[in-house]
Design a protein around this motif. Structure first.
Motif, PDB file in Angstrom:
ATOM      1  N   MET A  92      13.011  48.655  33.155  1.00 43.81           N
ATOM      2  CA  MET A  92      12.820  49.773  32.249  1.00 43.81           C
ATOM      3  C   MET A  92      11.702  50.682  32.737  1.00 43.81           C
ATOM      4  SD  MET A  92      13.484  48.046  28.500  1.00 43.81           S
ATOM      5  CE  MET A  92      13.768  49.666  27.769  1.00 43.81           C
ATOM      6  N   GLY A  93      11.985  51.981  32.750  1.00 38.97           N
ATOM      7  CA  GLY A  93      11.004  52.973  33.142  1.00 38.97           C
ATOM      8  C   GLY A  93      10.231  53.473  31.939  1.00 38.97           C
ATOM      9  N   TYR A  94       8.901  53.584  32.092  1.00 34.81           N
ATOM     10  CA  TYR A  94       8.070  54.005  30.963  1.00 34.81           C
ATOM     11  C   TYR A  94       6.840  54.747  31.459  1.00 34.81           C
ATOM     12  CZ  TYR A  94       4.918  50.108  32.100  1.00 34.81           C
ATOM     13  OH  TYR A  94       4.046  49.259  32.739  1.00 34.81           O
ATOM     14  N   ARG A  95       6.205  55.481  30.560  1.00 35.14           N
ATOM     15  CA  ARG A  95       4.902  56.096  30.779  1.00 35.14           C
ATOM     16  C   ARG A  95       4.004  55.716  29.602  1.00 35.14           C
ATOM     17  NH1 ARG A  95       5.311  60.696  34.562  1.00 35.14           N
ATOM     18  NH2 ARG A  95       7.480  61.422  34.749  1.00 35.14           N
ATOM     19  N   GLN A  96       2.699  55.671  29.840  1.00 39.11           N
ATOM     20  CA  GLN A  96       1.729  55.402  28.779  1.00 39.11           C
ATOM     21  C   GLN A  96       0.556  56.363  28.879  1.00 39.11           C
ATOM     22  OE1 GLN A  96       1.027  51.107  29.389  1.00 39.11           O
ATOM     23  NE2 GLN A  96       2.041  50.751  27.422  1.00 39.11           N
ATOM     24  N   PHE A  97       0.039  56.767  27.732  1.00 41.40           N
ATOM     25  CA  PHE A  97      -1.055  57.733  27.703  1.00 41.40           C
ATOM     26  C   PHE A  97      -1.716  57.686  26.328  1.00 41.40           C
ATOM     27  CE2 PHE A  97       2.909  59.643  26.410  1.00 41.40           C
ATOM     28  CZ  PHE A  97       2.584  60.310  25.244  1.00 41.40           C
ATOM     29  N   GLY A  98      -2.858  58.368  26.205  1.00 41.25           N
ATOM     30  CA  GLY A  98      -3.553  58.481  24.934  1.00 41.25           C
ATOM     31  C   GLY A  98      -4.419  57.287  24.618  1.00 41.25           C
ATOM     32  N   SER A  99      -5.028  57.305  23.437  1.00 43.25           N
ATOM     33  CA  SER A  99      -5.855  56.191  22.990  1.00 43.25           C
ATOM     34  C   SER A  99      -5.762  56.059  21.483  1.00 43.25           C
ATOM     35  CB  SER A  99      -7.319  56.392  23.410  1.00 43.25           C
ATOM     36  OG  SER A  99      -7.864  57.533  22.781  1.00 43.25           O
ATOM     37  N   GLY A 100      -5.929  54.820  21.021  1.00 47.56           N
ATOM     38  CA  GLY A 100      -5.798  54.530  19.600  1.00 47.56           C
ATOM     39  C   GLY A 100      -4.839  53.383  19.386  1.00 47.56           C
ATOM     40  N   PRO A 101      -4.361  53.185  18.180  1.00 45.88           N
ATOM     41  CA  PRO A 101      -3.386  52.127  17.922  1.00 45.88           C
ATOM     42  C   PRO A 101      -2.088  52.392  18.674  1.00 45.88           C
ATOM     43  CG  PRO A 101      -3.631  53.553  16.010  1.00 45.88           C
ATOM     44  CD  PRO A 101      -4.714  53.926  16.967  1.00 45.88           C
ATOM     45  N   GLU A 102      -1.327  51.342  18.881  1.00 44.09           N
ATOM     46  CA  GLU A 102      -0.110  51.439  19.687  1.00 44.09           C
ATOM     47  C   GLU A 102       1.012  52.173  18.952  1.00 44.09           C
ATOM     48  OE1 GLU A 102      -0.001  50.692  22.710  1.00 44.09           O
ATOM     49  OE2 GLU A 102      -1.557  49.202  23.083  1.00 44.09           O
ATOM     50  N   LEU A 103       1.683  53.061  19.684  1.00 42.32           N
ATOM     51  CA  LEU A 103       2.872  53.763  19.197  1.00 42.32           C
ATOM     52  C   LEU A 103       3.896  53.776  20.316  1.00 42.32           C
ATOM     53  CD1 LEU A 103       4.265  55.602  17.003  1.00 42.32           C
ATOM     54  CD2 LEU A 103       3.320  57.544  18.287  1.00 42.32           C
ATOM     55  N   GLN A 126      -3.561  62.113  20.964  1.00 45.83           N
ATOM     56  CA  GLN A 126      -4.901  62.233  20.403  1.00 45.83           C
ATOM     57  C   GLN A 126      -5.160  61.186  19.317  1.00 45.83           C
ATOM     58  OE1 GLN A 126      -5.612  66.292  19.121  1.00 45.83           O
ATOM     59  NE2 GLN A 126      -4.522  67.105  20.894  1.00 45.83           N
ATOM     60  N   HIS A 127      -4.090  60.574  18.819  1.00 42.24           N
ATOM     61  CA  HIS A 127      -4.205  59.609  17.724  1.00 42.24           C
ATOM     62  C   HIS A 127      -3.771  58.194  18.122  1.00 42.24           C
ATOM     63  CE1 HIS A 127      -4.785  62.902  14.828  1.00 42.24           C
ATOM     64  NE2 HIS A 127      -3.834  63.537  15.477  1.00 42.24           N
ATOM     65  N   TYR A 128      -2.938  58.075  19.165  1.00 42.81           N
ATOM     66  CA  TYR A 128      -2.326  56.786  19.500  1.00 42.81           C
ATOM     67  C   TYR A 128      -2.345  56.539  21.013  1.00 42.81           C
ATOM     68  CZ  TYR A 128      -0.285  57.529  14.856  1.00 42.81           C
ATOM     69  OH  TYR A 128      -0.103  57.781  13.521  1.00 42.81           O
ATOM     70  N   HIS A 129      -2.280  55.260  21.361  1.00 39.12           N
ATOM     71  CA  HIS A 129      -1.936  54.877  22.730  1.00 39.12           C
ATOM     72  C   HIS A 129      -0.418  54.825  22.763  1.00 39.12           C
ATOM     73  CE1 HIS A 129      -1.409  51.787  26.053  1.00 39.12           C
ATOM     74  NE2 HIS A 129      -2.002  52.803  26.649  1.00 39.12           N
ATOM     75  N   VAL A 130       0.199  55.772  23.426  1.00 38.18           N
ATOM     76  CA  VAL A 130       1.636  56.023  23.311  1.00 38.18           C
ATOM     77  C   VAL A 130       2.396  55.445  24.497  1.00 38.18           C
ATOM     78  CG1 VAL A 130       3.419  57.788  23.042  1.00 38.18           C
ATOM     79  CG2 VAL A 130       1.150  58.143  22.021  1.00 38.18           C
ATOM     80  N   THR A 131       3.523  54.812  24.209  1.00 39.73           N
ATOM     81  CA  THR A 131       4.481  54.389  25.230  1.00 39.73           C
ATOM     82  C   THR A 131       5.780  55.150  25.005  1.00 39.73           C
ATOM     83  OG1 THR A 131       3.545  52.143  25.330  1.00 39.73           O
ATOM     84  CG2 THR A 131       5.762  52.456  26.225  1.00 39.73           C
ATOM     85  N   ILE A 132       6.245  55.867  26.031  1.00 40.28           N
ATOM     86  CA  ILE A 132       7.578  56.463  26.003  1.00 40.28           C
ATOM     87  C   ILE A 132       8.386  55.800  27.110  1.00 40.28           C
ATOM     88  CG2 ILE A 132       6.853  58.646  24.986  1.00 40.28           C
ATOM     89  CD1 ILE A 132       6.853  59.888  27.773  1.00 40.28           C
ATOM     90  N   PHE A 133       9.694  55.742  26.933  1.00 38.48           N
ATOM     91  CA  PHE A 133      10.516  55.044  27.922  1.00 38.48           C
ATOM     92  C   PHE A 133      11.938  55.572  27.897  1.00 38.48           C
ATOM     93  CE2 PHE A 133      11.176  52.756  23.990  1.00 38.48           C
ATOM     94  CZ  PHE A 133      12.497  52.342  24.019  1.00 38.48           C
ATOM     95  N   ASP A 134      12.701  55.201  28.917  1.00 30.84           N
ATOM     96  CA  ASP A 134      14.119  55.548  28.998  1.00 30.84           C
ATOM     97  C   ASP A 134      14.963  54.373  28.525  1.00 30.84           C
ATOM     98  OD1 ASP A 134      13.700  58.083  30.100  1.00 30.84           O
ATOM     99  OD2 ASP A 134      13.643  57.296  32.151  1.00 30.84           O
ATOM    100  N   ASN A 135      15.943  54.657  27.663  1.00 31.77           N
ATOM    101  CA  ASN A 135      16.898  53.628  27.271  1.00 31.77           C
ATOM    102  C   ASN A 135      17.750  53.210  28.468  1.00 31.77           C
ATOM    103  OD1 ASN A 135      16.379  53.314  24.409  1.00 31.77           O
ATOM    104  ND2 ASN A 135      17.212  55.372  24.141  1.00 31.77           N
ATOM    105  N   ARG A 136      18.432  52.100  28.340  1.00 35.37           N
ATOM    106  CA  ARG A 136      19.164  51.542  29.476  1.00 35.37           C
ATOM    107  C   ARG A 136      20.182  52.535  30.052  1.00 35.37           C
ATOM    108  NH1 ARG A 136      21.958  46.539  29.427  1.00 35.37           N
ATOM    109  NH2 ARG A 136      20.116  45.661  28.435  1.00 35.37           N
TER     110      ARG A 136
END
Length: 349
Positions: A92-103, A126-136
């Motif tokens: 699975m491909g993903y990116r992560q960025f930001g800081s704070g609680p997990e989203l 600005q509010h969360y540590h964010v994970t975005i990803f590509d579905n299968r």
């Protein structure tokens, strides 16, 4: 976009939507100074700063690898590079960025990480540590074509990714089919997340309110253009919002989707039309839920949001009175404020 069903529905036509909106996105990429050039076939539509919170991922998992040349310049630089991690027989491909609680954010049918707008992501970061990803099968994520693709399978993938990344009960935000994946995670994997925000989705099975036939026909027509698709995503008077959306799509180079994946996600939507598992199990979930929808949504009739909220135990329903299917980008300021208030009230800080 919305996943679904056995009668004419939005998802049954989304391969057309993917192609049409990609035309608009490519034009935006060509005019953009912030994104790169498209190096692979585009798709639909619609760099990590470590978290400072105890609930955040402790470190990038050792099993993950960075995809070369995926770090962005310009407005999207904060997104960091694409990483790959093994999950349930696929990568699975993903990116992560930001800081704070997990989203963790789940995109809709055939959509990739590049289909989230930079503006929406930067505000959430600005509010969360964010994970975005590509579905299968989409973008950087591989697929196993020996098994049928379903909403439940993509919910399994999402729960598996959360575990593989070491995320500690993140909040989940899903748009359209991503909202339906989120609802299915809440129903079938309730221990994986701490809260759910679902917008523009439905519960599948016999309970879903179908897309009006005229809208489904327009979505299904090979003659429907990108601008016409924008008319389906945004109300007629939301000129500024649709213009901004098109410009935003040009800031991240589009990713690829194969014809096989288009077909498999179409089939996943068809199967969701006879899948009652999300409907059956949702009342057992104790996860707090924020259910949102544009009251002018042409693709996923807004009545679905009321059905979801009535079915869930701990759901708050908020309608956006002047918004369409893309309400989360049309009124991103109000949407993000609503999300942050909801997660704080749910004890996620």
């Amino acid at each position: 976009m919305s996943a679904s069903h056995h009668t004419p529905r939005a998802l049954t036509t989304l391969p057309r939507l993917a192609v049409a909106v990609a035309t608009v996105a490519l034009g935006a990429v060509a005019c953009s100074s912030g994104g790169g050039s498209a190096t692979s076939a585009p798709i639909s539509k619609p760099g990590s700063k470590p978290s400072t919170q105890a609930t955040a991922t402790t470190a990038t998992p050792a099993a993950s690898t960075i995809v070369p040349n995926t770090a962005l310049s310009g407005p999207g630089a904060f997104l960091g590079p694409v990483r790959l991690i093994p999950v349930g027989g696929i990568k699975m491909g993903y990116r992560q960025f930001g800081s704070g609680p997990e989203l963790i954010m789940v995109m809709g049918d055939t959509g990739t990480m590049s289909d989230w707008t930079v503006n929406l992501l930067s505000q959430l970061g600005q509010h969360y540590h964010v994970t975005i990803f590509d579905n299968r099968g989409v973008g950087y994520t591989t697929d196993d074509t020996s098994v049928p693709d379903t909403i439940a399978l993509m919910a399994d993938d999402t729960a598996g990714l959360i575990k593989a990344l070491g995320l500690r009960h993140p909040a989940l935000l899903g748009w359209s089919m991503g909202g339906e994946i989120g609802l299915t995670v809440a129903a079938l994997h309730p221990g994986a997340i701490s809260a759910l925000v679902s917008t523009g989705g439905d519960l599948g099975g016999s309970q879903a309110v179908n897309t009006p036939p005229a809208v489904a026909e327009e979505l299904n027509s090979p003659k429907t253009t990108g601008p016409q698709m924008m008319d389906l995503l945004f109300p007629a008077d939301a000129t500024a919002a649709r213009t901004a959306y098109i410009q935003q799509l040009g800031l991240i180079p589009p990713e690829k989707v194969s014809d096989e994946t288009l077909l498999r996600q179409y089939q996943a939507g068809q199967a969701y039309g006879s899948f009652e598992g999300t409907w059956d199990k949702l009342p057992d979930s104790t996860i707090p839920m924020l259910i949102t929808n544009g009251s002018l949504d042409k693709i996923t009739p807004p009545g679905n949001a009321s059905i979801i909220a009535a079915r869930a135990k701990h759901a708050k329903l908020v309608m956006f009175p002047d918004a369409g299917h893309a309400m989360l980008v049309q009124d991103s300021g109000r949407f993000i404020s609503l999300v942050t208030q909801f997660t704080k009230a749910s004890g996620i800080e």
